[in-house]
Design a protein around this motif. Structure first.
Motif, PDB file in Angstrom:
ATOM      1  N   THR A 368       0.691  10.031 -10.569  1.00  0.00           N
ATOM      2  CA  THR A 368       0.475  11.084  -9.579  1.00  0.00           C
ATOM      3  C   THR A 368       0.214  12.418 -10.261  1.00  0.00           C
ATOM      4  O   THR A 368      -0.626  13.205  -9.808  1.00  0.00           O
ATOM      5  CB  THR A 368       1.677  11.181  -8.636  1.00  0.00           C
ATOM      6  OG1 THR A 368       1.970   9.879  -8.111  1.00  0.00           O
ATOM      7  CG2 THR A 368       1.401  12.128  -7.474  1.00  0.00           C
ATOM      8  N   THR A 369       0.915  12.683 -11.353  1.00  0.00           N
ATOM      9  CA  THR A 369       0.648  13.906 -12.124  1.00  0.00           C
ATOM     10  C   THR A 369      -0.789  13.934 -12.612  1.00  0.00           C
ATOM     11  O   THR A 369      -1.425  14.997 -12.643  1.00  0.00           O
ATOM     12  CB  THR A 369       1.628  14.001 -13.310  1.00  0.00           C
ATOM     13  OG1 THR A 369       2.960  14.169 -12.807  1.00  0.00           O
ATOM     14  CG2 THR A 369       1.290  15.173 -14.212  1.00  0.00           C
ATOM     15  N   ARG A 370      -1.351  12.790 -12.953  1.00  0.00           N
ATOM     16  CA  ARG A 370      -2.736  12.719 -13.418  1.00  0.00           C
ATOM     17  C   ARG A 370      -3.729  12.891 -12.276  1.00  0.00           C
ATOM     18  O   ARG A 370      -4.921  13.061 -12.527  1.00  0.00           O
ATOM     19  CB  ARG A 370      -3.002  11.378 -14.108  1.00  0.00           C
ATOM     20  CG  ARG A 370      -2.252  11.171 -15.401  1.00  0.00           C
ATOM     21  CD  ARG A 370      -2.675   9.882 -16.096  1.00  0.00           C
ATOM     22  NE  ARG A 370      -3.935  10.051 -16.809  1.00  0.00           N
ATOM     23  CZ  ARG A 370      -4.130   9.726 -18.094  1.00  0.00           C
ATOM     24  NH1 ARG A 370      -3.139   9.205 -18.796  1.00  0.00           N
ATOM     25  NH2 ARG A 370      -5.295   9.909 -18.656  1.00  0.00           N
ATOM     26  N   GLY A 371      -3.274  12.794 -11.028  1.00  0.00           N
ATOM     27  CA  GLY A 371      -4.170  12.963  -9.898  1.00  0.00           C
ATOM     28  C   GLY A 371      -4.484  11.702  -9.133  1.00  0.00           C
ATOM     29  O   GLY A 371      -5.340  11.713  -8.233  1.00  0.00           O
ATOM     30  N   PHE A 372      -3.798  10.603  -9.423  1.00  0.00           N
ATOM     31  CA  PHE A 372      -4.043   9.357  -8.700  1.00  0.00           C
ATOM     32  C   PHE A 372      -3.620   9.503  -7.239  1.00  0.00           C
ATOM     33  O   PHE A 372      -2.599  10.125  -6.938  1.00  0.00           O
ATOM     34  CB  PHE A 372      -3.253   8.205  -9.335  1.00  0.00           C
ATOM     35  CG  PHE A 372      -3.899   7.599 -10.550  1.00  0.00           C
ATOM     36  CD1 PHE A 372      -4.282   6.271 -10.546  1.00  0.00           C
ATOM     37  CD2 PHE A 372      -4.120   8.350 -11.692  1.00  0.00           C
ATOM     38  CE1 PHE A 372      -4.861   5.690 -11.665  1.00  0.00           C
ATOM     39  CE2 PHE A 372      -4.703   7.789 -12.821  1.00  0.00           C
ATOM     40  CZ  PHE A 372      -5.086   6.457 -12.804  1.00  0.00           C
ATOM     41  N   ASP A 373      -4.425   8.914  -6.345  1.00  0.00           N
ATOM     42  CA  ASP A 373      -4.071   8.853  -4.926  1.00  0.00           C
ATOM     43  C   ASP A 373      -3.809   7.400  -4.545  1.00  0.00           C
ATOM     44  O   ASP A 373      -3.749   6.510  -5.414  1.00  0.00           O
ATOM     45  CB  ASP A 373      -5.164   9.478  -4.061  1.00  0.00           C
ATOM     46  CG  ASP A 373      -6.518   8.791  -4.227  1.00  0.00           C
ATOM     47  OD1 ASP A 373      -6.591   7.693  -4.843  1.00  0.00           O
ATOM     48  OD2 ASP A 373      -7.525   9.340  -3.728  1.00  0.00           O
ATOM     49  N   GLU A 374      -3.635   7.132  -3.243  1.00  0.00           N
ATOM     50  CA  GLU A 374      -3.306   5.779  -2.804  1.00  0.00           C
ATOM     51  C   GLU A 374      -4.381   4.769  -3.189  1.00  0.00           C
ATOM     52  O   GLU A 374      -4.055   3.652  -3.624  1.00  0.00           O
ATOM     53  CB  GLU A 374      -3.091   5.730  -1.284  1.00  0.00           C
ATOM     54  CG  GLU A 374      -1.864   6.481  -0.800  1.00  0.00           C
ATOM     55  CD  GLU A 374      -2.188   7.870  -0.289  1.00  0.00           C
ATOM     56  OE1 GLU A 374      -1.603   8.261   0.732  1.00  0.00           O
ATOM     57  OE2 GLU A 374      -3.033   8.556  -0.920  1.00  0.00           O
ATOM     58  N   ASP A 375      -5.658   5.119  -3.023  1.00  0.00           N
ATOM     59  CA  ASP A 375      -6.723   4.167  -3.353  1.00  0.00           C
ATOM     60  C   ASP A 375      -6.705   3.815  -4.830  1.00  0.00           C
ATOM     61  O   ASP A 375      -6.865   2.640  -5.205  1.00  0.00           O
ATOM     62  CB  ASP A 375      -8.082   4.749  -2.968  1.00  0.00           C
ATOM     63  CG  ASP A 375      -8.322   4.741  -1.469  1.00  0.00           C
ATOM     64  OD1 ASP A 375      -7.628   3.970  -0.771  1.00  0.00           O
ATOM     65  OD2 ASP A 375      -9.183   5.501  -0.996  1.00  0.00           O
ATOM     66  N   ALA A 376      -6.506   4.831  -5.676  1.00  0.00           N
ATOM     67  CA  ALA A 376      -6.462   4.575  -7.122  1.00  0.00           C
ATOM     68  C   ALA A 376      -5.269   3.696  -7.468  1.00  0.00           C
ATOM     69  O   ALA A 376      -5.353   2.812  -8.333  1.00  0.00           O
ATOM     70  CB  ALA A 376      -6.412   5.894  -7.885  1.00  0.00           C
ATOM     71  N   CYS A 377      -4.129   3.910  -6.788  1.00  0.00           N
ATOM     72  CA  CYS A 377      -2.939   3.095  -7.069  1.00  0.00           C
ATOM     73  C   CYS A 377      -3.119   1.670  -6.573  1.00  0.00           C
ATOM     74  O   CYS A 377      -2.592   0.726  -7.179  1.00  0.00           O
ATOM     75  CB  CYS A 377      -1.700   3.749  -6.462  1.00  0.00           C
ATOM     76  SG  CYS A 377      -1.156   5.216  -7.376  1.00  0.00           S
ATOM     77  N   ARG A 378      -3.846   1.511  -5.485  1.00  0.00           N
ATOM     78  CA  ARG A 378      -4.135   0.147  -5.035  1.00  0.00           C
ATOM     79  C   ARG A 378      -4.982  -0.582  -6.085  1.00  0.00           C
ATOM     80  O   ARG A 378      -4.770  -1.771  -6.343  1.00  0.00           O
ATOM     81  CB  ARG A 378      -4.860   0.168  -3.692  1.00  0.00           C
ATOM     82  CG  ARG A 378      -4.000   0.630  -2.525  1.00  0.00           C
ATOM     83  CD  ARG A 378      -4.707   0.488  -1.200  1.00  0.00           C
ATOM     84  NE  ARG A 378      -3.962   1.130  -0.128  1.00  0.00           N
ATOM     85  CZ  ARG A 378      -4.201   2.352   0.330  1.00  0.00           C
ATOM     86  NH1 ARG A 378      -5.217   3.065  -0.167  1.00  0.00           N
ATOM     87  NH2 ARG A 378      -3.454   2.866   1.284  1.00  0.00           N
ATOM     88  N   GLU A 379      -5.921   0.133  -6.680  1.00  0.00           N
ATOM     89  CA  GLU A 379      -6.731  -0.506  -7.718  1.00  0.00           C
ATOM     90  C   GLU A 379      -5.866  -0.855  -8.925  1.00  0.00           C
ATOM     91  O   GLU A 379      -6.049  -1.925  -9.534  1.00  0.00           O
ATOM     92  CB  GLU A 379      -7.884   0.397  -8.153  1.00  0.00           C
ATOM     93  CG  GLU A 379      -8.735  -0.285  -9.217  1.00  0.00           C
ATOM     94  CD  GLU A 379      -9.950   0.502  -9.648  1.00  0.00           C
ATOM     95  OE1 GLU A 379     -10.681  -0.005 -10.525  1.00  0.00           O
ATOM     96  OE2 GLU A 379     -10.165   1.607  -9.120  1.00  0.00           O
ATOM     97  N   VAL A 380      -4.938  -0.002  -9.285  1.00  0.00           N
ATOM     98  CA  VAL A 380      -4.039  -0.320 -10.393  1.00  0.00           C
ATOM     99  C   VAL A 380      -3.233  -1.573 -10.073  1.00  0.00           C
ATOM    100  O   VAL A 380      -3.017  -2.429 -10.939  1.00  0.00           O
ATOM    101  CB  VAL A 380      -3.108   0.872 -10.705  1.00  0.00           C
ATOM    102  CG1 VAL A 380      -2.050   0.471 -11.737  1.00  0.00           C
ATOM    103  CG2 VAL A 380      -3.915   2.060 -11.216  1.00  0.00           C
ATOM    104  N   ALA A 381      -2.799  -1.713  -8.819  1.00  0.00           N
ATOM    105  CA  ALA A 381      -2.091  -2.935  -8.418  1.00  0.00           C
ATOM    106  C   ALA A 381      -2.981  -4.159  -8.598  1.00  0.00           C
ATOM    107  O   ALA A 381      -2.506  -5.223  -9.036  1.00  0.00           O
ATOM    108  CB  ALA A 381      -1.628  -2.821  -6.964  1.00  0.00           C
ATOM    109  N   ASP A 382      -4.264  -4.005  -8.269  1.00  0.00           N
ATOM    110  CA  ASP A 382      -5.199  -5.113  -8.480  1.00  0.00           C
ATOM    111  C   ASP A 382      -5.273  -5.490  -9.954  1.00  0.00           C
ATOM    112  O   ASP A 382      -5.305  -6.682 -10.315  1.00  0.00           O
ATOM    113  CB  ASP A 382      -6.603  -4.721  -7.995  1.00  0.00           C
ATOM    114  CG  ASP A 382      -6.681  -4.496  -6.498  1.00  0.00           C
ATOM    115  OD1 ASP A 382      -5.798  -4.988  -5.767  1.00  0.00           O
ATOM    116  OD2 ASP A 382      -7.633  -3.806  -6.057  1.00  0.00           O
TER     117      ASP A 382
END
Length: 415
Positions: A368-382
């Motif tokens: 989150t400090t780097r600027g990730f939002d929900e969509d980016a975190c969903r991709e990380v989960a993928d």
């Protein structure tokens, strides 16, 4: 930061520092207790205050030349009081564990009784583990989360408290993904005439921003780390009432440690000021939203989450159902290879060992400090799913590694 001056003196250390900077820039930090502080905090921590001994407290030092150290510590204290609404704050503990030590030294005698959560259920070493000074100094009994729900078993906690008759009950945890009913634990503590220590090491920032329940004004003592979700100088903090101030301060110094690390306290002061800005509220809310999005997507991929989700900054994944032959260490090592850094973690009802457990703990503060939002975190989960599902497939890991490189280039750490 170039480390040119360090390089002139010690090239080997400069190489290691440069490599660490590059590692942080080029990987996704998802260890729930880690974050990235601002350049202002780092600059404060590298200041000339590292040269200054300031044993004692502002206005009552044992050495001369402490007027500027006093200013910095007073700023840190006043900002902490404003952030958390505390009556009395001690910012000198070197870590969250030493903050806990300060409380124990203030109100307990060797052999007194601590009631705390089991480590494999989300507790912390400094809450009474036998390898820690707490388990070696005090008598310890522990409570658990409910095996079915993954939530704290408050009824079981109360029954254990009535049987064990503790001198202090510890709440707050290092691997518990849900909000905490501090008022209920305080009620139990009152019923057995025990103190209540709430350790919010992981959630200091979330509590300050009001996105997690606060034990300040509820528990007798509140401790925390100052470098996790609050993003300030590395160390610990104790918050309490004026009633207990005279016990806490001498327990920290000289009871448990010597001179304060004034350069770290400067980092705390700067980080606390940043946390008082409106942007920090947005950061804390986004951290929780990101964790929820990450957890939901992991569940879509078939992962089992302890308690079925999260209310805070972390999710705890139990691999035994979805990947029974994959240990937490297998997952941790494969993910680190591709640039996703998290940690293997025990889970409730652990059937393996703490060194090679059945779960992984995944956090969103640093992303989150780097600027990730929900969509980016969903991709990380993928990406996590792809690696854990194919942790010995080099082709898959190569593809994921390339995508991690793209994400770290997109969400830069320090400009």
């Amino acid at each position: 930061m170039s480390y040119d001056t360090v390089r002139d003196v010690d090239p080997a250390v400069a190489d290691a520092l440069t490599a660490e900077r590059e590692r942080q820039e080029d990987t996704l930090a998802m260890i729930a207790s880690e974050n990235h502080v601002s350049e202002a905090v780092m600059e404060a921590q590298s200041s000339e205050l590292t040269n200054k001994y300031a044993e004692g407290y502002p206005g009552e030092r044992y050495y001369a030349g402490c007027e500027h150290a006093d200013t910095v510590e007073e700023l840190a204290i006043e900002r902490a009081k404003e952030l958390w609404g505390a009556d009395h704050v001690n910012v000198q503990p070197h870590s969250g564990t030493q903050a806990n030590m300060g409380v124990y030294l203030a109100v307990l005698e060797p052999g007194d009784k601590i009631l705390s959560m089991e480590l494999e259920h989300g507790g912390h070493l400094s809450h009474g583990h036998p390898a820690n000074f707490t388990g070696q100094t005090y008598e310890v009994e522990q409570y658990q989360v409910d095996a079915e729900t993954g939530y704290i078993d408050y009824e079981g906690l109360e029954e254990t408290a009535e049987e064990f008759d503790p001198d202090i009950i510890v709440s707050g945890y290092s691997a518990y993904p849900r909000d905490i009913e501090f008022e209920e634990i305080q009620r139990v503590a009152d019923s057995v005439d025990a103190y209540h220590l709430a350790d919010i090491a992981h959630t200091t920032g979330l509590v300050a921003a009001g996105v997690h329940s606060s034990p300040v004004g509820v528990a007798d003592f509140v401790t925390g780390s100052t470098h996790k979700t609050i993003r300030a100088g590395r160390g610990g903090i104790i918050m309490t009432t004026e009633e207990h101030a005279e016990d806490i301060d001498p327990a920290v110094f000289p009871g448990g440690q010597g001179g304060p690390l004034m350069h770290n306290i400067a980092g705390k002061a700067v980080g606390f000021k940043e946390a008082l800005e409106p942007e920090f509220q947005e950061y804390a809310e986004q951290t929780v939203a990101n964790a929820k999005a990450l957890g939901d997507r992991l569940q879509e991929h078939g992962f089992s989450l302890v308690s079925g989700g999260t209310d805070n900054h972390l999710v705890l994944v139990d691999l035994r159902e979805s990947h029974p032959d994959t240990t937490g260490k297998d997952a941790e090592e494969a993910l680190e290879e591709v640039g996703i850094v998290l940690n293997a973690n025990t889970v409730p009802g652990e059937t393996r060992s703490a060194f090679n457990p059945s779960g992984i703990r995944v956090g969103t503060p640093a992303l989150t400090t780097r600027g990730f939002d929900e969509d980016a975190c969903r991709e990380v989960a993928d990406l996590i799913y792809r690696v854990v599902d194919n942790y010995d497939d080099e082709a898959v890991k190569s593809e994921v590694s390339e995508r991690v490189d793209e994400l770290t280039d997109e969400f830069t750490l320090y400009d």
